[in-house]
Scaffold this active site. Structure first.
Site, mmCIF file in Angstrom:
data_model
loop_
_atom_site.group_PDB
_atom_site.id
_atom_site.type_symbol
_atom_site.label_atom_id
_atom_site.label_comp_id
_atom_site.label_asym_id
_atom_site.label_seq_id
_atom_site.Cartn_x
_atom_site.Cartn_y
_atom_site.Cartn_z
ATOM 1 N N TYR A 287 -6.531 15.985 -10.444
ATOM 2 C CA TYR A 287 -5.900 15.228 -11.531
ATOM 3 C C TYR A 287 -4.808 16.067 -12.192
ATOM 4 C CZ TYR A 287 -5.391 12.738 -15.973
ATOM 5 O OH TYR A 287 -4.876 12.072 -17.071
ATOM 6 N N ASP B 247 0.872 -1.163 0.000
ATOM 7 C CA ASP B 247 0.000 0.000 0.000
ATOM 8 C C ASP B 247 0.912 1.216 0.000
ATOM 9 O OD1 ASP B 247 -1.700 2.103 0.461
ATOM 10 O OD2 ASP B 247 -2.801 1.149 2.099
#
Length: 297
Positions: free
Chosen positions: A165, A69
């Site tokens: 983004y 992770d």
């Protein structure tokens, strides 16, 4: 195969990361395939790092499952300690980990979206690239060679999808550029790559539904398979001239043209430069006046 080059590909359970890992396997790499999904997929599009590692093996490489992770710095550090202990070297790091919920694909107002989108695109994306590079760099510096490649896109220059983004993609390009300056004395390179439309399951589903393509994305001639960037990176490694690229941001298809690479379907996809123009960052060798090949950027 003895003395295989060694790569780490983050976010390799599906999509672009999976394609890159498989293409590197095709080129004979040992590939550490990272992600959170071991035997059960995380998210609606399927895929696990175990699946990817097996496909790397089938392609001719050596795939290694590396459950990680990348929001956890301790797990990221442990990953690179493992690579160093098992391989004693690292030739290529591909920073590809990124999270983009399906609902975030259409453009939308940032104040109408949950704050978790910042975590998905900046923490899982940009910050994990910095952390992985932080732990990979000492291995490469010690061996005085290596390449760090960030998967990015023109969202850092134009508006696409969602505010985080674009911030994340702009950061990937700047991260590679500034890392290149600091890694330069040690003959370690860093670059950022702008792919075309990547033919992942999600993209192809969007095209089939009549979305995705258009002036703000590209059209069918711009589509690349998920394997294309991996083929380009393998070619850069084989050529041994990554330092001439270091610090630059590149359209993947323009690098492919330079190295004589075609996509898995035999095509050379069209560059989206006519749509989005030149990336901001040139190789740092251009800044210091060294002679380099024409990169098209």
């Amino acid at each position: 195969m003895k003395n295989r080059p060694v790569a780490v590909v983050t976010g390799a359970s599906r999509g672009l990361g999976r394609g890159i890992a498989i293409a590197l396997g095709e080129a004979g790499f040992t590939v550490y395939c990272t992600g959170r999904s071991d035997r059960q997929a995380v998210g609606p599009w399927g895929g696990t790092v175990r699946d990817t590692a097996e496909l790397v093996d089938q392609a001719g490489g050596k795939g290694i499952v590396a459950i990680c992770d990348h929001l956890d710095d301790f797990k990221t550090e442990a990953l690179f300690k493992r690579v160093d202990a098992e391989q004693g070297r690292l030739d290529l790091l591909v920073n590809n980990a990124f999270a983009m919920p399906d609902w975030a694909v259409p453009d939308g107002n940032f104040w109408e979206r949950p704050l978790s989108l910042w975590r998905d695109m900046i923490d899982v994306g940009l910050r994990s690239s910095y952390a992985a590079s932080h732990f990979a760099a000492p291995i490469m510096v010690r061996q005085r060679c290596g390449l760090i490649a960030n998967t990015s896109g023109p969202g850092g220059k134009i508006y696409r999808h969602a505010l985080p983004y674009g911030v994340g993609k702009a950061g990937q390009d700047k991260l590679a550029h500034d890392m290149a300056h600091e890694l330069r004395p040690f003959d370690v390179a860093a670059i950022s790559l702008w792919p075309g439309l990547i033919g992942t399951e999600r993209t192809l589903a969007g095209i089939a539904a009549g979305g995705v393509v258009g002036d703000n994305a590209g059209n069918l001639p711009h589509i690349e398979t998920p394997f294309f960037i991996g083929r380009v990176l393998a070619a850069i490694h084989a050529a041994g001239d990554a330092m001439t690229l270091s610090g630059g941001t590149f359209y993947s298809t323009e690098l492919a043209s330079r190295y004589g690479v075609t996509d898995a379907d035999g095509r050379l996809p069209e560059s989206r430069r006519p749509l989005f123009g030149a990336p901001l960052y040139q190789p740092i060798s251009c800044e210091v006046g060294e002679a380099v090949h024409d990169s098209g950027v």
